[in-house]
Design a protein around this motif. Sequence first.
Motif, mmCIF file in Angstrom:
data_model
loop_
_atom_site.group_PDB
_atom_site.id
_atom_site.type_symbol
_atom_site.label_atom_id
_atom_site.label_comp_id
_atom_site.label_asym_id
_atom_site.label_seq_id
_atom_site.Cartn_x
_atom_site.Cartn_y
_atom_site.Cartn_z
ATOM 1 N N ILE A 1 132.872 -14.038 -34.520
ATOM 2 C CA ILE A 1 132.031 -14.489 -33.391
ATOM 3 C C ILE A 1 131.389 -15.848 -33.341
ATOM 4 C CG2 ILE A 1 129.717 -13.847 -33.963
ATOM 5 C CD1 ILE A 1 129.670 -11.604 -31.855
ATOM 6 N N LYS A 2 132.056 -16.336 -34.340
ATOM 7 C CA LYS A 2 131.220 -17.974 -34.212
ATOM 8 C C LYS A 2 131.745 -18.711 -32.952
ATOM 9 C CE LYS A 2 130.495 -21.873 -37.452
ATOM 10 N NZ LYS A 2 130.808 -22.887 -36.288
ATOM 11 N N LYS A 3 132.998 -18.730 -32.507
ATOM 12 C CA LYS A 3 133.696 -19.408 -31.487
ATOM 13 C C LYS A 3 132.679 -19.160 -30.191
ATOM 14 C CE LYS A 3 137.945 -20.761 -33.038
ATOM 15 N NZ LYS A 3 139.399 -20.573 -32.770
ATOM 16 N N ASP A 4 132.484 -17.657 -30.047
ATOM 17 C CA ASP A 4 131.508 -17.320 -28.969
ATOM 18 C C ASP A 4 130.329 -17.822 -28.859
ATOM 19 O OD1 ASP A 4 133.464 -15.184 -27.835
ATOM 20 O OD2 ASP A 4 133.158 -14.560 -29.969
ATOM 21 N N PHE A 5 129.626 -17.908 -30.208
ATOM 22 C CA PHE A 5 128.083 -18.400 -30.231
ATOM 23 C C PHE A 5 128.280 -19.853 -29.849
ATOM 24 C CE2 PHE A 5 126.655 -14.396 -31.464
ATOM 25 C CZ PHE A 5 125.459 -14.401 -31.498
ATOM 26 N N ASP A 6 129.202 -20.489 -30.598
ATOM 27 C CA ASP A 6 129.318 -21.919 -30.589
ATOM 28 C C ASP A 6 129.292 -22.484 -28.834
ATOM 29 O OD1 ASP A 6 128.786 -22.562 -33.163
ATOM 30 O OD2 ASP A 6 130.961 -22.752 -33.389
ATOM 31 N N TYR A 7 130.201 -21.630 -28.300
ATOM 32 C CA TYR A 7 130.483 -22.003 -26.610
ATOM 33 C C TYR A 7 129.252 -21.687 -26.090
ATOM 34 C CZ TYR A 7 131.857 -21.346 -22.015
ATOM 35 O OH TYR A 7 132.192 -21.422 -20.585
ATOM 36 N N LEU A 8 128.562 -20.445 -26.324
ATOM 37 C CA LEU A 8 127.347 -19.838 -25.340
ATOM 38 C C LEU A 8 126.247 -20.853 -25.728
ATOM 39 C CD1 LEU A 8 127.796 -16.244 -25.878
ATOM 40 C CD2 LEU A 8 128.078 -17.451 -23.715
ATOM 41 N N LYS A 9 126.162 -21.280 -26.828
ATOM 42 C CA LYS A 9 124.774 -22.236 -27.271
ATOM 43 C C LYS A 9 125.060 -23.539 -26.580
ATOM 44 C CE LYS A 9 123.125 -20.244 -31.641
ATOM 45 N NZ LYS A 9 122.638 -20.770 -33.087
ATOM 46 N N SER A 10 126.198 -23.867 -26.740
ATOM 47 C CA SER A 10 126.363 -25.466 -25.680
ATOM 48 C C SER A 10 126.143 -25.239 -24.247
ATOM 49 C CB SER A 10 127.899 -25.710 -25.812
ATOM 50 O OG SER A 10 128.952 -24.874 -25.553
ATOM 51 N N LYS A 11 126.322 -23.977 -23.685
ATOM 52 C CA LYS A 11 126.193 -23.895 -22.288
ATOM 53 C C LYS A 11 124.612 -23.562 -21.897
ATOM 54 C CE LYS A 11 128.998 -22.900 -19.189
ATOM 55 N NZ LYS A 11 129.416 -23.613 -18.185
ATOM 56 N N MET A 12 123.985 -23.056 -22.884
ATOM 57 C CA MET A 12 122.364 -22.573 -22.615
ATOM 58 C C MET A 12 121.465 -23.821 -22.846
ATOM 59 S SD MET A 12 122.599 -19.653 -22.197
ATOM 60 C CE MET A 12 124.515 -19.666 -21.546
ATOM 61 N N LYS A 13 120.393 -23.879 -22.074
ATOM 62 C CA LYS A 13 119.473 -25.069 -22.270
ATOM 63 C C LYS A 13 118.224 -24.428 -22.912
ATOM 64 C CE LYS A 13 120.760 -26.975 -17.647
ATOM 65 N NZ LYS A 13 120.319 -27.291 -16.318
#
Length: 671
Positions: A311-323
Amino acid sequence: MKIVHTIFRISLIVFITNIMTHNIKSYAIDKKNELIPKKVLFGNPDKASVAVSPDGEYISYLAPYNGVLNIYVAPINNIEQASPITNNKDRGISAYFWSYNKEYIVYLQDQDGDENWQIYGVHVKNKKEKKLTNFQGVRAEINNLSEKFPNEILVSLNNRNKELHDLYKLNIINGKLTKIYENNDFSDIITDDTFKIRLALKQTDDGGSNIYKINSKLNKKLFYKIDSEDINTTGIVGFNKEADSIYFIDSKNQNTAALYSLNLKDNKKQLIYSNNHVDVNAVLLHPTRKSVEAVSFNYLKQDWKIIDQGIKKDFDYLKSKMKGELNIVNRSLDNKIWIIADIQDNFPVSYYKYDSDKKKADFLFLNRQDLKKYKLATMHPVVIPTRDNMELVSYLTLPFEVQSASHNFKPLEKVPLVLFVHGGPTARDYWGLNLVHQWLSNRGYAVLSVNYRGSTGFGKEFINAGNGEWAGKMHDDLIDAVNWAIQQDVTEKDKVAIMGGSYGGYATLVGLTFTPDVFACGIDIVGPSNLLTLLKTIPPYWKPALNSLKLKLGGDPETEEGIKILESKSPLNFASKIKKPLLIAQGANDPRVKQSESDQIVAAMKAKNIPVTYVLYPDEGHGFSKPQNRISFYAMTESFLASQLKGWSEKSEDDFKGSSLIIKEGSNLKN
């Protein structure tokens, strides 16, 4: 969708002029930021409680329909087609769940805040509603939903014994209710995905709890003992796929609550994640594999620990999108569609739809669109030391006008302060969008929320340090926080108000009775004034956890010594010491803190000829659910604060429109 089981059962003198003063500024700062209307802050949100259906085909959320929160549903790829499927015309809907048959949503509704929840079902397409439980004075709770039984849910009802809930199977299509377990012992019953009763909890005499295994013949066997010191830092999260182990948050033999896998056959515990600084805050389980994918923890702010590297890629992507902070609201059963919330302190909550196959997140909407038009203040996490060397994680919000260019917590000049105390007390304050903080800071006040000892999330030593310290060290922590704010030049000694609900209301009364010279005024919202009567009038379904509550308050109302202790901590008995303005607000149907708690202290003040303003909402309970009632309460509060601390106040002709507010005593803050 799973129902997570836990063992946490149990959290003036008014010298007001008759002429309202609006938009006044008696201290030095100039008003540069526009006043945010109360209806924008405290009216119904545009969207809330967002969810994806188990099959991933629909999105749902709560939104106003004819001014009342109702359930809306839309195709997941065509949100513009959203339409209401319910037509509640009173309090609005606050909690709902998708069933696994794709066609029904179930929701909970009480009567005027009495918390005797009843369960309703509504067909997503034809919008026909059914009241699935219909019991007067009975509290219905949803025990479990499972994809293995798409047409049924498990519910708990205290229709036979008000103190204990029996377990029923409820058919959401035809409404058939079948009792499957008559409960004569347990505060909580834990079931698995096959709807089998597997575990049950019963509180011990010392305030701890025993977990029993329940076999197929419904016989019990002691499985795990939770000591009283661990009662607030231990809980069952759920089962693994084979249902032969549970995921278990536990603090036994350590300070902070860690996540374990606990085998139901041989009792072996396997550590999954531990943090020496804070408790595990939340656990992310795969929807079908039931494996642990990530764990969240929260000290100053929320963070995540990845357990399953898949699930790491999901979290890495989502954290990059979140402010701000990443919050996973829910997911479809196939794990393809996620609903994500981006939580910031100075911007409305942003919701996203995330496609885990495409690794792509699409913005959906804001929870409060109109709030985007206004400048919101920054919430500063601060750690405040106590006189006995404990650390209080706290949050300070400053008026926009005195925010420094470096955006630290030091204001450009001193301003009045509102100490906003959380309820519980087994709860905590968090960083994020706090509408009360935004409102008060917009009106010219610094706002400070303190995680005093007894608050959750910081280990059992910190929680248990509050046992028996109501009106004691718990209050000392609040005073230490006020002194810190004065020392840091945030505010001045005579410009501090105290305000809160439930325990926060109690803390307000303690502040004005035990430390009558510290605060300039106080606002008590549904706060207990008499700990003896508080314990004697708790809801009957709280009684299985009464020993734990006695431990927290430090006294047993059935013993002479306990009565003396409780009396010594009850603001009612010190009402004659009140000499600063006090505003009290109460819901008439509150099942937790009865109206009599407010009535008592008001009567005691009147007997001593001490002025007080007391407002009652006849259609509310433990807090104010209806937006027109919320807005009227905050209108009175900001007028009260403006009269005492000289902040700004918004005048609106609609502030009291549709509100049930009754002024029982004191000045008419509506004028």
